[in-house]
Design an enzyme around this catalytic site. Structure first.
Site, PDB file in Angstrom:
ATOM      1  N   CYS A 193      34.281   5.325  16.448  1.00 21.87           N
ATOM      2  CA  CYS A 193      33.261   6.117  17.131  1.00 21.87           C
ATOM      3  C   CYS A 193      33.090   5.647  18.578  1.00 21.87           C
ATOM      4  O   CYS A 193      33.970   5.888  19.380  1.00 21.87           O
ATOM      5  CB  CYS A 193      31.962   6.112  16.332  1.00 21.87           C
ATOM      6  N   LEU A 194      32.026   4.918  18.905  1.00 17.01           N
ATOM      7  CA  LEU A 194      31.914   4.420  20.274  1.00 17.01           C
ATOM      8  C   LEU A 194      33.130   3.549  20.617  1.00 17.01           C
ATOM      9  O   LEU A 194      33.577   3.529  21.768  1.00 17.01           O
ATOM     10  CB  LEU A 194      30.618   3.611  20.446  1.00 17.01           C
ATOM     11  N   GLU A 201      34.679   3.854   7.598  1.00 15.69           N
ATOM     12  CA  GLU A 201      34.092   2.804   6.758  1.00 15.69           C
ATOM     13  C   GLU A 201      33.163   3.374   5.686  1.00 15.69           C
ATOM     14  O   GLU A 201      32.956   2.758   4.641  1.00 15.69           O
ATOM     15  CB  GLU A 201      33.349   1.778   7.636  1.00 15.69           C
ATOM     16  N   ILE A 255       0.842  -1.203   0.000  1.00 15.16           N
ATOM     17  CA  ILE A 255       0.000   0.000   0.000  1.00 15.16           C
ATOM     18  C   ILE A 255       0.874   1.248   0.000  1.00 15.16           C
ATOM     19  O   ILE A 255       0.663   2.194  -0.733  1.00 15.16           O
ATOM     20  CB  ILE A 255      -0.924  -0.001   1.233  1.00 15.16           C
ATOM     21  N   HIS A 275      33.647   7.952  11.109  1.00 13.78           N
ATOM     22  CA  HIS A 275      33.325   6.654  10.494  1.00 13.78           C
ATOM     23  C   HIS A 275      34.056   6.486   9.166  1.00 13.78           C
ATOM     24  O   HIS A 275      33.491   6.763   8.105  1.00 13.78           O
ATOM     25  CB  HIS A 275      31.816   6.538  10.271  1.00 13.78           C
TER      26      HIS A 275
HETATM   27  N1  GLN Z   1      27.050   6.915  21.204  1.00 17.06           N
HETATM   28  C1  GLN Z   1      28.249   7.622  20.854  1.00 17.06           C
HETATM   29  C2  GLN Z   1      27.965   9.085  20.581  1.00 17.06           C
HETATM   30  O1  GLN Z   1      26.863   9.451  20.258  1.00 17.06           O
HETATM   31  C3  GLN Z   1      28.928   6.988  19.651  1.00 17.06           C
HETATM   32  C4  GLN Z   1      28.153   7.070  18.406  1.00 17.06           C
HETATM   33  C5  GLN Z   1      28.599   6.099  17.338  1.00 17.06           C
HETATM   34  O2  GLN Z   1      29.297   5.131  17.621  1.00 17.06           O
HETATM   35  N2  GLN Z   1      28.165   6.323  16.105  1.00 17.06           N
HETATM   36  O3  GLN Z   1      28.860   9.878  20.665  1.00 17.06           O
END
Ligand code: GLN
Length: 549
Positions: free
Chosen positions: A382-383, A510, A149, A508
Site C-alpha cells: 500500500c503506502l 497480509e 460501564i 493488503h
Molecule cells: N495513505 C495511502 C493511501 O491512502 C496508503 C494507505 C495504506 O497504506 N493503507 O492511499
C-alpha cells in the site's frame, strides 16, 4: 438453528479473548461443525477505521469492505473462512441504527431507552449471522472487561438471550487471569472470584471459566475456582502462556474445552478432531531449518499490533519455507542517507509497511532506494508500494520533487494521486476504497509467477493511487505495472525489471494469509530472502573482486 457461545473477559484486558475464541472455534470446526466468530466492541466509534493504530492496533479489512477490529484477523487466520461486516459491531453502530430508526419514526410515541431499544438492537445483531443457516455455532466475543460501564448493555443482552433461548442453545465462557505472586510463590484466585461475581451480579452466570496463567493450575486450585465460581471442576480450563498463539487450540484440546462445550450445547454426532494440517504447520514452525532477517520499516513500530496481520503472514510464510523469519523493526522516521546502509546491511529482505500521512515517508523512500540498488528483496504494501513509485520517479526518472499529493499537494510530479472518486469525499469514516477488488495480473510477470494465476482478488484500504498519466515513463524505465483493476485500470502491482525480487502492491495481501493458506506473496518473498541470505556472501566476494580488479 445455530447455537451461541458468548466469550466474556474479566480481571484485566489483553488476556487474549480473541485467541481463546478463535481456538475454541478451530476445535469445533476440526470436529466437523460450521463455526464463525463475531466481536462486539463497546466503544462509540462506528468502526475502528478512524482510530490511530497507536490506540487500537491494526484496522482489519474484510472482503465486503468493513473496517474492523484486529481480532477478526485472528478469526480468519485460524478458521480459514472470511468474515464480513456483520462480524464486528460497536456501540457506535448500535446507537447509530437506533437513532436513525427513531428519526424515521419507528418508535413513534415511545421513549427510546437503553433497555429495551439498545439491548434489542444488540440482540438482533448477535443473532444475525445465525439466520443465514450457514453455521452450527456462532461464537460472540464481547470486547472490554466485565464491570466496565460501557459493556453493561452487551452483558444485559447476553442475559436476556440466555433467558429466552433453550438451555442447550447458549452458553457463556468467561476468560480471567490467575496472577502469580512471586514473593508468596502462589497463584491467586481472588480476582477471578470477583470477576465471576461481578458477571453474576449483572445476571450472567458463566458455564466455563478459562484461566490465563503463567504456571500450571493444580487440581486443587481448579476445584477451588470451581467451587467459588459455581461451575464443575472440569469446566475450569487452564490457559497457560504458549510459545505461539497457534499452540493455543492444542492446549485447549488437551484441557477438553471443546468437549465441555459440545456437552453443554448437547451436540452429538461430531467427529474426532481433524487437525493434521494445523499440526503440520506447527511442526514446521517449531523446527525451522534456516533463518532469514527481514526489516519491517514503518512509523508505528513501537506498537506491534499496528502490523499484526503482516507479522502473522510472515509466521505462515516462514513455516511454509521451513524457515524462521526474524523481523527487525526499522523506524522510518530515523532512516537517512547517512545511516541507511548501517540500518539495512544485515537484512535479507525489506518490507515497507502501509501507512498514512507524511511522517516517516522520506525514510521509507531512502530504504526503498537501498533495496533497489543493492538487489535486496523488496516488498511494498500500500503506502510501501507508493513509496517505491516515488523513489523510482525521483532517482531513476530524475524527477527530484516527485511525490504523492497526500504528502505534497503542489508537487510538479504527482506520481501518486488522489483517486478520482475520492476527490469529492469530505467525510472520513468508511470512505476509503475498501474491501476486495479483482486484479488482472500481467502474464509472464513476477506477480503471475507468484500467484500462478492472472486473475486475483485482494483487499484494499486507500485513497491515493498510481497516477496513470505517467504509466509509459515508468514502464519504459523498468518499473512495470503488472497488475491492474480490470474495470478502472487502476495499478495494483508494480515490479522492477532486473532485480531479484522487487514488488509493490496497492492492496493488503497480509489480510488474506491464513495458517492453511499462507499468502503466496509472503511465501515467495521469504523464499527470495532465503536465496539472498544463502548467496549474499558470494555476492559480496564478487563485488570485492570486481572492485580490486
Ligand atoms: N495513505 C495511502 C493511501 O491512502 C496508503 C494507505 C495504506 O497504506 N493503507 O492511499
Amino acid at each position: 438453528m445455530a447455537k451461541f457461545i458468548f466469550v466474556t473477559g474479566g480481571v484485566t484486558s489483553s488476556l487474549g479473548k480473541g485467541i481463546i475464541a478463535a481456538s475454541l472455534a478451530k476445535l469445533l470446526q476440526s470436529r466437523g461443525l460450521k463455526v464463525t466468530i463475531q466481536k462486539f466492541d463497546p466503544y462509540i466509534n462506528v468502526d475502528p477505521g478512524t482510530l490511530n493504530p497507536y490506540e487500537h492496533g491494526e484496522c482489519y479489512v474484510t472482503d465486503d469492505g468493513a473496517e474492523t477490529d484486529l481480532d477478526l484477523g485472528h478469526y480468519e487466520r485460524f478458521l480459514n473462512i472470511p468474515t464480513s461486516q456483520a462480524n464486528n459491531v460497536t456501540t457506535g453502530r448500535i446507537y447509530q441504527t437506533v437513532i436513525n430508526k427513531e428519526r424515521e419514526g419507528e418508535y413513534l410515541g415511545k421513549t427510546v431507552q437503553v433497555i429495551p431499544h439498545i439491548t434489542d438492537e444488540i440482540k438482533r445483531r448477535m443473532m444475525l449471522l445465525g439466520e443465514s443457516g450457514n453455521y452450527d455455532i456462532i461464537i460472540t466475543e464481547l470486547g472490554g472487561t466485565v464491570g466496565d460501564i460501557e459493556s453493561l448493555p452487551f452483558v444485559e443482552a447476553v442475559r436476556q438471550l440466555q433467558w429466552e433461548m433453550p438451555e442447550e442453545d447458549c452458553m457463556v465462557v468467561h476468560l480471567t487471569l490467575i496472577p502469580y505472586l512471586k514473593a508468596a510463590k502462589e497463584l491467586k484466585t481472588k480476582p477471578t472470584q470477583h470477576s465471576v461475581r461481578l458477571l453474576s451480579q449483572e445476571g450472567v452466570h458463566p458455564n466455563v471459566i478459562v484461566c490465563r496463567t503463567e504456571h500450571p493450575l493444580s487440581d486443587e486450585l481448579k476445584r477451588k475456582i470451581a467451587l467459588f465460581c459455581n461451575v464443575k471442576p472440569n469446566a475450569v480450563i487452564e490457559a497457560i502462556d504458549a510459545g505461539t498463539i497457534y499452540e493455543v487450540p492444542l492446549k485447549m484440546l488437551q484441557e477438553g474445552l471443546d468437549l465441555i462445550v459440545l456437552k453443554k450445547l448437547r451436540i452429538n454426532g461430531y467427529s474426532a478432531p481433524e487437525l493434521s494440517k494445523w499440526r503440520g504447520f506447527l511442526d514446521k514452525l517449531n523446527h525451522p531449518k534456516s533463518r532469514v532477517t527481514i526489516g519491517l520499516i514503518g512509523k508505528y513500530i513501537e506498537l506491534q499490533d499496528a502490523y499484526k496481520s503482516i507479522l502473522e503472514a510472515f509466521v505462515h510464510a516462514g513455516a511454509m519455507n521451513n524457515c524462521k523469519v526474524q523481523i527487525v523493526n526499522v523506524h522510518s522516521e530515523f532512516v537517512t542517507d547517512e545511516n541507511v546502509h548501517e540500518k539495512l546491511k544485515d537484512l535479507d529482505g525489506l518490507l515497507v509497511a502501509p501507512g498514512f500521512g507524511s511522517r516517516g515517508v522520506e525514510g521509507k523512500i531512502t530504504a526503498v532506494k537501498y533495496a533497489r540498488e543493492n538487489g535486496l528483496p523488496f516488498f511494498g504494501i500500500c503506502l510501501g508500494m507508493q513509496m517505491a513509485v516515488i523513489e523510482f520517479a525521483r532517482n531513476v526518472l530524475g524527477w527530484k520533487d516527485a511525490n504523492s499529493t497526500e504528502m505534497n499537494t503542489a508537487t510538479p510530479f504527482p506520481v501518486i494521486a488522489l483517486m478520482e472518486e475520492q476527490k469529492k469525499i469530505k467525510k472520513k469514516g468508511g470512505t476509503m476504497r475498501l474491501g476486495a477488488y479483482p486484479c488482472q495480473v500481467l502474464e509472464g510477470s513476477l506477480a503471475n509467477k507468484i500467484y500462478q494465476s492472472t486473475e486475483i482478488s485482494e483487499r484494499h484500504r486507500h485513497r491515493w493511487e498510481f497516477n496513470n498519466n505517467y504509466i509509459n515513463d515508468f514502464t519504459n524505465a523498468g518499473l512495470k505495472p503488472s497488475g491492474k483493476n480490470p474495470a478502472t485500470g487502476l495499478v495494483e502491482i508494480v515490479e522492477l525489471n532486473n532485480h531479484p525480487f522487487f514488488i509493490g502492491v496497492q492492496y493488503h495481501p497480509e489480510l488474506k494469509s491464513t495458517v492453511e493458506n499462507p499468502h503466496p506473496l509472503f511465501v515467495n518473498f521469504v523464499q527470495a530472502a532465503k536465496y539472498y541470505a544463502e548467496h549474499k556472501a558470494d555476492a559480496k566476494a564478487e563485488k570485492l573482486e570486481k572492485q580490486t580488479a
